[in-house]
Design an enzyme around this catalytic site. Structure first.
Site, PDB file in Angstrom:
ATOM      1  N   HIS A  73     -13.238 -44.096 -13.537  1.00 22.37           N
ATOM      2  CA  HIS A  73     -13.403 -43.257 -12.341  1.00 22.37           C
ATOM      3  C   HIS A  73     -13.114 -41.816 -12.766  1.00 22.37           C
ATOM      4  O   HIS A  73     -12.061 -41.254 -12.484  1.00 22.37           O
ATOM      5  CB  HIS A  73     -12.454 -43.708 -11.230  1.00 22.37           C
ATOM      6  CG  HIS A  73     -12.471 -42.774 -10.051  1.00 22.37           C
ATOM      7  ND1 HIS A  73     -13.572 -42.608  -9.246  1.00 22.37           N
ATOM      8  CD2 HIS A  73     -11.534 -41.938  -9.557  1.00 22.37           C
ATOM      9  CE1 HIS A  73     -13.307 -41.707  -8.317  1.00 22.37           C
ATOM     10  NE2 HIS A  73     -12.076 -41.282  -8.491  1.00 22.37           N
ATOM     11  N   ASP A 110     -17.485 -44.328  -5.937  1.00 22.24           N
ATOM     12  CA  ASP A 110     -18.574 -43.866  -6.802  1.00 22.24           C
ATOM     13  C   ASP A 110     -19.836 -44.705  -6.556  1.00 22.24           C
ATOM     14  O   ASP A 110     -20.951 -44.187  -6.524  1.00 22.24           O
ATOM     15  CB  ASP A 110     -18.143 -43.982  -8.266  1.00 22.24           C
ATOM     16  CG  ASP A 110     -16.791 -43.329  -8.502  1.00 22.24           C
ATOM     17  OD1 ASP A 110     -16.723 -42.101  -8.518  1.00 22.24           O
ATOM     18  OD2 ASP A 110     -15.790 -44.067  -8.620  1.00 22.24           O
TER      19      ASP A 110
HETATM   20  N1  LIG Z   1     -10.184 -43.630  -6.815  1.00 26.44           N
HETATM   21  C1  LIG Z   1     -10.781 -42.821  -5.956  1.00 26.44           C
HETATM   22  O1  LIG Z   1     -11.981 -42.997  -5.661  1.00 26.44           O
HETATM   23  C2  LIG Z   1     -10.055 -41.677  -5.332  1.00 26.44           C
HETATM   24  C3  LIG Z   1      -8.757 -41.366  -5.671  1.00 26.44           C
HETATM   25  N2  LIG Z   1      -8.099 -40.318  -5.083  1.00 26.44           N
HETATM   26  C4  LIG Z   1      -6.700 -40.110  -5.468  1.00 26.44           C
HETATM   27  O2  LIG Z   1      -5.848 -40.696  -4.463  1.00 26.44           O
HETATM   28  C5  LIG Z   1      -4.563 -40.063  -4.504  1.00 26.44           C
HETATM   29  C6  LIG Z   1      -4.122 -39.669  -3.106  1.00 26.44           C
HETATM   30  O3  LIG Z   1      -4.967 -38.669  -2.593  1.00 26.44           O
HETATM   31  P1  LIG Z   1      -4.627 -37.908  -1.216  1.00 26.44           P
HETATM   32  O4  LIG Z   1      -4.292 -38.882  -0.165  1.00 26.44           O
HETATM   33  O5  LIG Z   1      -5.704 -36.938  -1.018  1.00 26.44           O
HETATM   34  O6  LIG Z   1      -3.313 -37.123  -1.664  1.00 26.44           O
HETATM   35  P2  LIG Z   1      -2.144 -36.544  -0.729  1.00 26.44           P
HETATM   36  O7  LIG Z   1      -1.360 -35.599  -1.580  1.00 26.44           O
HETATM   37  O8  LIG Z   1      -2.681 -36.080   0.573  1.00 26.44           O
HETATM   38  O9  LIG Z   1      -1.270 -37.853  -0.449  1.00 26.44           O
HETATM   39  C7  LIG Z   1      -0.573 -38.527  -1.448  1.00 26.44           C
HETATM   40  C8  LIG Z   1       0.692 -39.052  -0.834  1.00 26.44           C
HETATM   41  O10 LIG Z   1       1.386 -39.773  -1.854  1.00 26.44           O
HETATM   42  C9  LIG Z   1       2.765 -39.531  -1.669  1.00 26.44           C
HETATM   43  N3  LIG Z   1       3.515 -39.898  -2.872  1.00 26.44           N
HETATM   44  C10 LIG Z   1       3.784 -39.170  -3.977  1.00 26.44           C
HETATM   45  N4  LIG Z   1       4.542 -39.871  -4.825  1.00 26.44           N
HETATM   46  C11 LIG Z   1       4.738 -41.070  -4.260  1.00 26.44           C
HETATM   47  C12 LIG Z   1       5.470 -42.226  -4.636  1.00 26.44           C
HETATM   48  N5  LIG Z   1       6.153 -42.268  -5.784  1.00 26.44           N
HETATM   49  N6  LIG Z   1       5.483 -43.282  -3.807  1.00 26.44           N
HETATM   50  C13 LIG Z   1       4.827 -43.257  -2.628  1.00 26.44           C
HETATM   51  N7  LIG Z   1       4.139 -42.170  -2.197  1.00 26.44           N
HETATM   52  C14 LIG Z   1       4.087 -41.113  -3.006  1.00 26.44           C
HETATM   53  C15 LIG Z   1       2.838 -38.047  -1.324  1.00 26.44           C
HETATM   54  O11 LIG Z   1       4.071 -37.714  -0.700  1.00 26.44           O
HETATM   55  C16 LIG Z   1       1.646 -37.935  -0.354  1.00 26.44           C
HETATM   56  O12 LIG Z   1       2.037 -38.185   0.989  1.00 26.44           O
HETATM   57  C17 LIG Z   1      -4.712 -38.898  -5.462  1.00 26.44           C
HETATM   58  O13 LIG Z   1      -4.222 -39.280  -6.743  1.00 26.44           O
HETATM   59  C18 LIG Z   1      -6.220 -38.683  -5.507  1.00 26.44           C
HETATM   60  O14 LIG Z   1      -6.633 -38.022  -6.671  1.00 26.44           O
HETATM   61  C19 LIG Z   1      -8.703 -39.550  -4.146  1.00 26.44           C
HETATM   62  C20 LIG Z   1     -10.002 -39.817  -3.752  1.00 26.44           C
HETATM   63  C21 LIG Z   1     -10.775 -40.877  -4.334  1.00 26.44           C
HETATM   64  O1  LIG Z   2     -12.143 -36.130  -7.442  1.00 33.32           O
HETATM   65  C1  LIG Z   2     -10.964 -36.305  -7.122  1.00 33.32           C
HETATM   66  O2  LIG Z   2      -9.999 -35.790  -7.671  1.00 33.32           O
HETATM   67  C2  LIG Z   2     -10.707 -37.292  -6.029  1.00 33.32           C
HETATM   68  C3  LIG Z   2     -11.470 -38.478  -6.394  1.00 33.32           C
HETATM   69  O3  LIG Z   2     -11.069 -39.251  -7.243  1.00 33.32           O
HETATM   70  C4  LIG Z   2     -12.828 -38.594  -5.872  1.00 33.32           C
HETATM   71  O4  LIG Z   2     -13.183 -37.941  -4.901  1.00 33.32           O
HETATM   72  O5  LIG Z   2     -13.576 -39.391  -6.450  1.00 33.32           O
END
Ligand SMILES: NC(=O)C1=CN([C@@H]2O[C@H](COP(=O)(O)OP(=O)(O)OC[C@H]3O[C@@H](n4cnc5c(N)ncnc54)[C@H](O)[C@@H]3O)[C@@H](O)[C@H]2O)C=CC1
Ligand SMILES: O=C([O-])CC(=O)C(=O)O
Length: 332
Positions: A188, A160
């Site tokens: 967030h 952010d």
């Molecule tokens: N804080 C931030 O700025 C941001 C946060 N996010 C969050 O990050 C997370 C991951 O996003 P992506 O990589 O796009 O999702 P994704 O679905 O592509 O990957 C998530 C991975 O976590 C795995 N997973 C599920 N449960 C698990 C467990 N108990 N232990 C280990 N691995 C596990 C899944 O199998 C998958 O491979 C989401 O919650 C998303 O909302 C995404 C973008 C920015």
């Molecule tokens: O918006 C979402 O769900 C993924 C995320 O946290 C971001 O891009 O900041």
């Protein structure tokens, strides 16, 4: 003398952020170009084959700094001896959802993984929670891993922060590297408060305040804030998937600055355990402006908070208090 390798855990490593993040870590973008690493990658059994594919690609890329790869579905093996833990594992939201809509699935993961980290990670392991709802997952991790010092548990709001830098750079047509000291306060989520009151731009005549250069209070208090708050949703709408490369890059920024320090005169935003600074209730993981030195973050003190900002700081704190209650109701 060559440095000893550092073990870095990435959970959810078979997912889309994981796929962008692990090569950055293996290239030294997170811990520096002279720091060897051993990557620990955790995912769940349905993703085990994909995880093994990522491991094969890491081998194929022949990264000079990469001294080993552990790819596993066993949380104990994954957590053993790690000094940095980037917690990405969980379920992302889809179009039309708020980040807290993935609460019940994700907080239970963080409760379970708290004990593996507490028991098996290296002492003083630095933890960054990325998975949403990031602040509340980090709080649950903290509360269920009481022996990990609270200063070691943080969540990602650097994305952010970087989005806010990007918006100011575009608006003023200046290099993003010349913009500094924006602040993300709070959650967030769409209640976060991107604040440019104290931000500056580097110009040939010295540093100039962003509010004076933008000279459009309505934009700064309106569209600028909502654009940053809603950027995650805009990416999901455009890509049909949530942000990944920018999330991975910002996670590297977060850990790099925490470990190696922030530049003199510059602060960054990190979700950290509130000590009551700026009258934010203690006991929430809340994003503050911080400086880092010697591997420790410190909340920047003494910034003026006007009435507009006060309302925004309080609103996002109130949402975090609600999320905390909701998280506990999901766990019980
Ligand atoms: N804080 C931030 O700025 C941001 C946060 N996010 C969050 O990050 C997370 C991951 O996003 P992506 O990589 O796009 O999702 P994704 O679905 O592509 O990957 C998530 C991975 O976590 C795995 N997973 C599920 N449960 C698990 C467990 N108990 N232990 C280990 N691995 C596990 C899944 O199998 C998958 O491979 C989401 O919650 C998303 O909302 C995404 C973008 C920015
Ligand atoms: O918006 C979402 O769900 C993924 C995320 O946290 C971001 O891009 O900041």
């Amino acid at each position: 003398m060559a440095k000893e390798p550092v073990r870095v855990l990435v959970t959810g490593a078979a997912g889309q952020i994981g796929y962008a993040l692990v090569p950055m870590i293996a290239r030294g973008i997170m811990l520096g170009p002279d720091q060897p690493v051993i990557l620990h990658m955790l995912d769940i059994p349905p993703a085990a084959e994909a995880l093994n594919g990522v491991k094969m690609e890491l081998v194929d890329a022949a990264f000079p700094l990469l001294k080993g790869v552990v790819a596993t579905t066993d949380a104990v093996e994954a957590c053993t001896g790690v000094s940095v833990a980037v917690m990405v594992g969980g379920f992302p939201r889809k179009e039309g959802m708020e980040r807290k809509d993935v609460m019940s699935k994700n907080v239970s993961i963080y409760k379970a993984q708290a004990s593996a980290l507490e028991k098996y990670a290296a002492p003083n392991c630095k933890v960054l929670v990325v998975a949403n709802p990031a602040n509340t997952n980090a709080l649950i991790l903290k509360e269920f891993a009481p022996s990990i010092p609270e200063k070691n548990i943080t969540c990602l709001t650097r994305l952010d922060h970087n989005r806010a830098l990007g918006q100011i750079s575009e608006r003023l047509n200046v290099q993003v590297s010349d913009v500094k000291n924006v602040i993300i306060w709070g959650n967030h989520s769409s209640t976060q408060y991107p604040d440019v009151t104290h931000a500056t731009i580097k110009t040939p005549e010295g540093e100039k305040p962003v509010p004076a250069l933008v000279n459009d209070d309505a934009w700064l208090k309106g569209e600028f804030i909502t654009t940053v708050q809603q950027r995650g949703a805009a990416i999901i709408k455009a890509r049909k998937l949530s942000s990944a490369l920018s999330a991975a890059s910002s996670a590297c920024d977060h850990i790099r600055d925490w470990v190696l320090g922030t530049p003199e005169g510059t602060w960054v935003s990190m979700g950290v355990y509130s000590d009551g600074s700026y009258n934010v209730p203690a006991g929430l993981i809340y994003s503050f402006p911080v400086t880092c030195s010697g591997g420790e973050w410190k909340i920047v003190q003494g910034l003026s908070i006007d009435e507009f900002s006060r309302g925004k700081l309080d609103a996002t704190a109130a949402e975090l208090a609600e999320e905390k209650a909701l998280a506990y109701s999901c766990l019980s």
